[in-house]
Design a protein around this motif. Structure first.
Motif, PDB file in Angstrom:
ATOM      1  N   ARG A 139       0.837  -1.215   0.000  1.00  0.00           N
ATOM      2  CA  ARG A 139       0.000   0.000   0.000  1.00  0.00           C
ATOM      3  C   ARG A 139       0.870   1.263   0.000  1.00  0.00           C
ATOM      4  NH1 ARG A 139      -3.541  -0.059  -2.601  1.00  0.00           N
ATOM      5  NH2 ARG A 139      -2.266  -1.718  -3.448  1.00  0.00           N
ATOM      6  N   PHE A 140       2.007   1.212   0.711  1.00  0.00           N
ATOM      7  CA  PHE A 140       2.922   2.359   0.730  1.00  0.00           C
ATOM      8  C   PHE A 140       3.470   2.648  -0.666  1.00  0.00           C
ATOM      9  CE2 PHE A 140       7.491   3.396   0.702  1.00  0.00           C
ATOM     10  CZ  PHE A 140       7.425   4.706   1.145  1.00  0.00           C
ATOM     11  N   VAL A 141       3.934   1.600  -1.359  1.00  0.00           N
ATOM     12  CA  VAL A 141       4.485   1.790  -2.701  1.00  0.00           C
ATOM     13  C   VAL A 141       3.388   2.264  -3.664  1.00  0.00           C
ATOM     14  CG1 VAL A 141       5.635   0.681  -4.652  1.00  0.00           C
ATOM     15  CG2 VAL A 141       6.293   0.081  -2.322  1.00  0.00           C
ATOM     16  N   ALA A 142       2.184   1.672  -3.560  1.00  0.00           N
ATOM     17  CA  ALA A 142       1.089   2.018  -4.471  1.00  0.00           C
ATOM     18  C   ALA A 142       0.663   3.471  -4.332  1.00  0.00           C
ATOM     19  CB  ALA A 142      -0.105   1.104  -4.221  1.00  0.00           C
ATOM     20  N   ILE A 143       0.697   4.000  -3.105  1.00  0.00           N
ATOM     21  CA  ILE A 143       0.213   5.367  -2.868  1.00  0.00           C
ATOM     22  C   ILE A 143       1.340   6.395  -2.906  1.00  0.00           C
ATOM     23  CG2 ILE A 143      -0.873   6.864  -1.126  1.00  0.00           C
ATOM     24  CD1 ILE A 143      -2.548   4.418  -0.288  1.00  0.00           C
ATOM     25  N   CYS A 144       2.484   6.049  -2.336  1.00  0.00           N
ATOM     26  CA  CYS A 144       3.587   7.017  -2.229  1.00  0.00           C
ATOM     27  C   CYS A 144       4.555   6.959  -3.410  1.00  0.00           C
ATOM     28  CB  CYS A 144       4.357   6.790  -0.925  1.00  0.00           C
ATOM     29  SG  CYS A 144       3.338   6.922   0.559  1.00  0.00           S
ATOM     30  N   ARG A 145       4.670   5.802  -4.089  1.00  0.00           N
ATOM     31  CA  ARG A 145       5.577   5.658  -5.239  1.00  0.00           C
ATOM     32  C   ARG A 145       4.835   4.976  -6.398  1.00  0.00           C
ATOM     33  NH1 ARG A 145       7.813   8.341  -2.067  1.00  0.00           N
ATOM     34  NH2 ARG A 145       9.929   8.189  -1.201  1.00  0.00           N
TER      35      ARG A 145
END
Length: 276
Positions: free
Chosen positions: A89-95
């Protein structure tokens, strides 16, 4: 509860396997979670149903040690999978531009193997540490299955090493994973709040709701049960029993329901399957 948990997790696995559009990192991690939940349900099922259906209230030492190995191993594996899903979820939203290049199938496979390796390596010594003890007096367990923190208290020996190692395992897995998940969501929230459009902010947060529910369903009873066993000596016996069932029965039961309700792609696929 067992029937719903087993059928629900099998349904999640079937839907992800048969729907090509769901062969994405988010759903591959979800399939790992479903497999882990399925394993947890099957680990406790023989003794729980043996007690309540057949009144079989005894278990041998080796069978008990084997059961607690798989229960703890799968529990800590689930913690690792939840951390992996938070990273997704971090990669999908932030990167978002680097999502496909970071979370490749190879990377996901390595994350899964590393999670499994960590769990097995940390839990593997526990059965052997328990096996070296002699057990005397009343060998009665509070739960309908074997847990390390309870079995070690039945030993007629100094269990200080077991207690320290058990605490080390919990801190290095559940403790570290929960802090990293919290850190991931702090970064996610900061990124989401910087999005100008309110609609886009809600859309981004909505993709995290199912995972947040899964995290709360898993960590809350697990941490509560560990605290009760180590520090809550005055807690009523009923509280220990109920927390034990909540810890191992509720997450496998509720995770498929939460993801089926909150994830549109899975909900649509399940609806189509039942309609046809």
């Amino acid at each position: 509860m067992y029937l719903v948990a087993i059928l629900g997790n099998c349904m999640i696995l079937f839907v992800i396997k048969t729907e090509p559009s769901l062969h994405e990192p988010m759903y591959l991690f979800l399939s790992m979670l479903a497999l882990t939940d399925l394993g947890l349900s099957l680990c406790t099922l023989p003794t729980v149903l043996g007690i309540f259906w057949l009144d079989l209230r005894e278990i041998g030492h080796d069978a008990c040690f084997t059961q607690l190995f798989f229960i703890h191993c799968l529990s800590f594996l689930e913690s690792s999978v939840l951390l992996s899903m938070a990273f997704d979820r971090f990669v999908a939203i932030c990167r978002p531009l680097h999502y496909a290049s970071i979370l490749t199938n190879t990377a996901i496979g390595r994350i899964g193997l590393a999670s499994l390796g960590r769990s097995v390596a940390l839990i593997f010594p526990l059965p052997f540490m328990l096996k070296r003890f002699s057990y005397c007096g009343s060998s009665v367990l509070s739960h309908s299955y074997c847990l390390h923190q309870e079995v070690m208290k039945l030993a007629c020996a100094d269990i200080k090493a077991n207690s320290i190692y058990g605490m080390f395992v919990i801190v290095s897995t559940v403790g570290v994973d929960s802090l990293l998940i919290l850190f991931s969501y702090t970064l996610i929230l900061r990124t989401v709040l910087s999005i100008a459009s309110k609609t886009e902010r809600l859309k981004a947060l909505n993709t995290c709701v199912s995972h947040i529910c899964a995290v709360l369903l898993f960590y809350t009873p697990m941490i509560g049960l560990s605290v009760i066993h180590r520090f809550g000596k005055q807690a009523p016996h009923l509280v220990q029993v109920v927390m034990g069932f909540v810890y191992l029965l509720v997450p496998p039961l509720m995770n498929p329901i939460v993801y089926s309700v909150k994830t549109k792609q899975i909900r649509d696929r399940v609806t189509r399957a039942f309609c046809h």
